[in-house]
Write an enzyme that holds these catalytic residues in place. Structure first.
Site, short mmCIF file in Angstrom:
data_model
loop_
_atom_site.label_atom_id
_atom_site.label_comp_id
_atom_site.label_asym_id
_atom_site.label_seq_id
_atom_site.Cartn_x
_atom_site.Cartn_y
_atom_site.Cartn_z
N GLU A 24 0.32 -1.36 0.23
CA GLU A 24 -0.25 0.05 -0.03
C GLU A 24 1.20 1.24 -0.35
O GLU A 24 0.20 1.92 -0.20
CB GLU A 24 -0.73 -0.28 1.14
CG GLU A 24 -0.31 -0.17 2.56
CD GLU A 24 0.12 -1.97 2.76
OE1 GLU A 24 -0.53 -2.64 1.76
OE2 GLU A 24 0.45 -2.41 4.00
N TRP A 84 1.76 -13.98 7.58
CA TRP A 84 2.96 -13.60 6.87
C TRP A 84 3.99 -14.32 7.11
O TRP A 84 5.12 -15.13 7.28
CB TRP A 84 3.62 -12.60 7.02
CG TRP A 84 3.72 -11.89 8.17
CD1 TRP A 84 2.92 -10.86 8.34
CD2 TRP A 84 4.86 -12.03 9.32
NE1 TRP A 84 3.44 -10.77 9.82
CE2 TRP A 84 4.14 -10.93 10.27
CE3 TRP A 84 5.93 -12.70 8.86
CZ2 TRP A 84 5.72 -11.11 11.73
CZ3 TRP A 84 7.25 -12.74 9.88
CH2 TRP A 84 6.59 -12.12 11.33
N ASP A 118 -5.85 -6.72 -0.21
CA ASP A 118 -4.75 -7.19 0.14
C ASP A 118 -4.89 -8.70 0.62
O ASP A 118 -4.27 -8.57 1.50
CB ASP A 118 -5.06 -5.78 1.48
CG ASP A 118 -3.51 -6.21 2.03
OD1 ASP A 118 -2.68 -6.59 1.36
OD2 ASP A 118 -3.07 -5.31 3.23
#
Lengths: 573, 118
Positions: free
Chosen positions: A200, A401, A316
């Site tokens: 972003e 992640w 996203d």
């Protein structure tokens, strides 16, 4: 290329660090051959090895005696702003890890004694303008050096024995682009690979290859419009502010000299294009190579192959997860890669699609992903305005992640999935790039429970190729840390409340747990020194995902620090 | 929306390919553009959807990572200081992005926030 230690350097090191494990005196230098060969006592890359299993074959700690696990030593890195998110690496009894602000430590793996530390001087005024910062997620080792990225756009090499800087290379103009490096680098055959933040943050999300010996940049690959073909997938010159990036380390396929890397999402996060995303909205087109898995030649950085997991990602749900399980199954060489959406992609070694399966229960950004073609079926593309149905999963992802673990003994993949959603109002925005780049979100949103009821997270034990589930353990709040599996038939899960759990890898029965004092959001590894097995885990909460926990869940999160952390190391008594 | 490639950025990029120690890796990504050129009125609603909203949910109406801004008891000085300097590990500093009059319009927006009608 310089290879340390020479016998001279070796004896010098012995003289300085007399307390070091004896095994170190006979150590071979860490290079690609040694990383490939692997040694049960070490943890040589961020993901454990190039196979990226987050698995240790050590079995001294096992299902029979795990109840006797105790804290062996603790290390406090200090200044753990936004928690401690790193994963240690271990070679020859020495543990290397980082804290926030790239504070780097070499510790005696048996005692925790500090062998050296390196606290870089960073551009703190720049860091104060960042959001996904100042945590650091780890180092790479190879050719006698330890490599660490910084939030102000540098890659630094430190002598493995002394911690003295060998070189310090500026790669990203962070003062302008506002982003830098938080992810660990990857070492492969004399090259250090590191990917910039982006997503972003409007920019072009470069990945770099740097000469391990000299620090000279060898190559740079822009994940946004890095080829002529890709340039055509960004209408209205939107590639100039495309986002992208590759902020987690991928891995290396030595058979083909290929770097596998996952790329981040395009900016803005949410697009107001509606269904006509090929021609309308903020960034008309597929937006290559964002939210993709790419294969780069390790020596030249040239693109060899790619698969865009989410063409024109407007949710996203990027591909930046650096986990690439390199499996050999029935004569086939496969690669398993989790997408942030909770869909898990299975490839051959050229990113040819073999299967897609899903780990989350609550998911509605697409109806499905075709397991043969990878086509997104029934995708939700938003027009500007309030969306009537919440979007699932939440922006923090169907998976974090951080990494799961594959255990070659059980053949199971232990991976955390998250069940949460968000309300969403999409807005048209204009990228801000002057005087410095600013976040470009494209929406207002708020976390929301999933249609199935309460928010929760789950550890699944599944076949990594088919997704067939063997067992599942649920957690009231999604755990965000990495998972470890071991040859002792164990799976370790560091949870968000701050408890470290050990489960039977075959059955999922909980065998042991221990409080680490604060939430986990980093890595967990295992290694051995002088015949003794250790489990090392980082504790310390904070950052864009965990900052939602206090307002959403209350309870222990209300008083949980978001500027603290410790490395906690366990062993049998 | 206009976007101009900066020719100096392009030059810098060409230069960086011959500089071994990569001191200048300035990307041409940075077209000379900004949401609000200095002095232009700031569209604060759009600013929240662009930059602030990840942490200040529902345009500042609800608590999220950052506190609810609607009905805040903080003084103008406090708000101005927080926006300019941020807070380590919590909120970014925007002192180099917005001038005083732009921050005034952010304060006016926050003071004017009402519960969502929708």
């Amino acid at each position: 290329m310089l290879r340390l230690p020479s016998s001279l350097a070796r004896s010098a090191a012995l003289a300085i660090g007399a307390t070091l494990a004896a095994s170190q005196a006979f150590a071979q230098p860490v290079d690609t051959a040694r990383i490939q060969a692997g040694d049960a006592n070490d943890w040589l890359t961020y993901h454990g090895s190039y196979r990226s299993y987050h698995y240790s074959p050590l079995e001294q700690i096992n299902t029979n005696n795990v109840s006797n696990l105790n804290v062996a030593w603790i290390h406090i890195p200090g200044r753990s702003t936004r928690g401690l998110q790193s994963t240690p690496v271990v070679a020859d009894g020495v543990l290397y890890y980082t804290g926030s602000y790239s504070r780097t430590f070499a510790l005696n793996g048996a005692t925790g004694e500090v062998i050296w530390s390196y606290i870089p001087e960073l551009d703190e005024a720049l860091i104060s303008r960042q959001t996904h910062s100042p945590y650091n997620r780890g180092v790479a080792i190879g050719d006698g050096k330890v490599y660490v990225g910084t939030m102000d756009g540098r890659l630094i090499a430190l002598d493995m024995k002394t911690g003295k800087p060998a070189w310090d290379t500026k790669l990203v103009d962070s003062a302008k682009l506002t982003v830098g490096f938080t992810g660990a680098p990857l070492y492969a055959k004399g090259t250090v690979i590191i990917g910039a933040q982006g997503g972003e943050w409007p920019g072009r999300g470069p990945i770099f290859g740097v000469d391990a010996a000299t620090g000279a940049k060898k190559w740079e690959f822009d994940t946004v419009a890095g080829t002529d073909e890709a340039m055509k997938t960004w209408g209205n010159d939107s590639w100039r502010t495309g986002g992208g990036g590759g902020w987690m380390p991928g891995t290396y396929d030595a058979d083909t000299n290929t770097i596998w890397w996952g790329t981040a999402n395009p900016a803005p996060l949410y697009d107001w294009s509606g269904a006509d995303f090929k021609t309308q909205g903020a960034r008309p087109g597929d937006n290559l190579y964002t939210s993709s898995v790419i294969g780069l030649d390790a020596d030249t950085g040239k693109l060899k192959f790619y698969h865009q997991e989410l063409p024109h990602d407007t949710w996203d749900f990027d591909s930046a997860v650096g986990e690439f399980l390199m499996l050999d199954r029935d004569g086939q060489k496969l690669v398993v890669h989790p997408n942030k959406s909770g869909y898990i992609f299975v490839y051959d070694r050229n990113a040819g699609l073999k299967n897609v399966w899903r780990i989350t229960q609550n998911s509605n950004f697409v109806k499905d992903i075709d397991p043969k073609t990878g086509e997104l079926i029934g995708r939700r593309d938003f027009a500007a305005g309030k969306q009537s149905e919440p979007l699932c999963p939440h922006i923090s992802g169907g998976v974090s992640w951080n990494s799961g673990a594959y255990n070659p003994k059980t053949g199971l993949y232990y991976k955390l999935g998250q069940e949460w959603c968000m309300t969403l109002t999409v807005s048209k925005t204009t990228p801000i790039t002057a005087p410095q780049v600013q976040l470009n979100i494209g929406a207002d949103f708020k976390i929301a429970p999933p249609p199935s009821g309460e928010i929760y997270g789950h550890l699944d034990a599944r076949d990594p190729v088919t997704g067939a589930k063997k067992w599942e353990v649920r957690f009231p709040e999604p755990p965000l840390a990495s998972v470890l599996s071991t040859g002792g038939d164990l799976v370790f899960v560091p949870d968000s409340r701050g408890t470290l759990h050990a489960y039977n890898a075959e059955t999922g029965a909980e065998l042991w747990n221990h409080a680490d004092g604060t939430g986990h959001q980093g890595g967990i590894v295992s290694y051995a020194v002088n015949g003794k097995q250790y489990i090392a885990v980082t504790a310390g909460f904070g950052g864009m995902a965990s900052d939602d926990y206090a307002p959403t869940f209350g309870g222990v999160y209300k008083s949980m620090p978001r500027d603290d952390g410790a490395l906690i190391v366990y062993s049998l008594k | 929306m206009t976007r101009h490639a900066s020719s100096s950025a392009a030059l810098a990029l060409a230069a960086s390919t011959i500089v071994a120690f990569a001191q200048l890796s300035i990307k041409p990504a940075l077209a000379q553009q900004a949401a609000a050129p200095a002095d232009a009125p700031l569209d604060v609603h759009e600013l929240f959807a662009t930059t602030c909203g990840w942490c200040h949910s529902d345009g500042g109406r609800a608590a999220g990572k950052g506190p609810q801004l609607m009905d805040t008891a903080r003084s103008d000085d406090f708000i101005r200081n927080r926006i300019k300097n941020g807070k380590e590990g919590a909120m970014p500093a925007f002192g180099q992005v917005f001038n005083d009059s732009q921050i005034d319009s952010i304060i006016a927006y926050i003071r004017g926030l009402k519960p969502d009608q929708g």
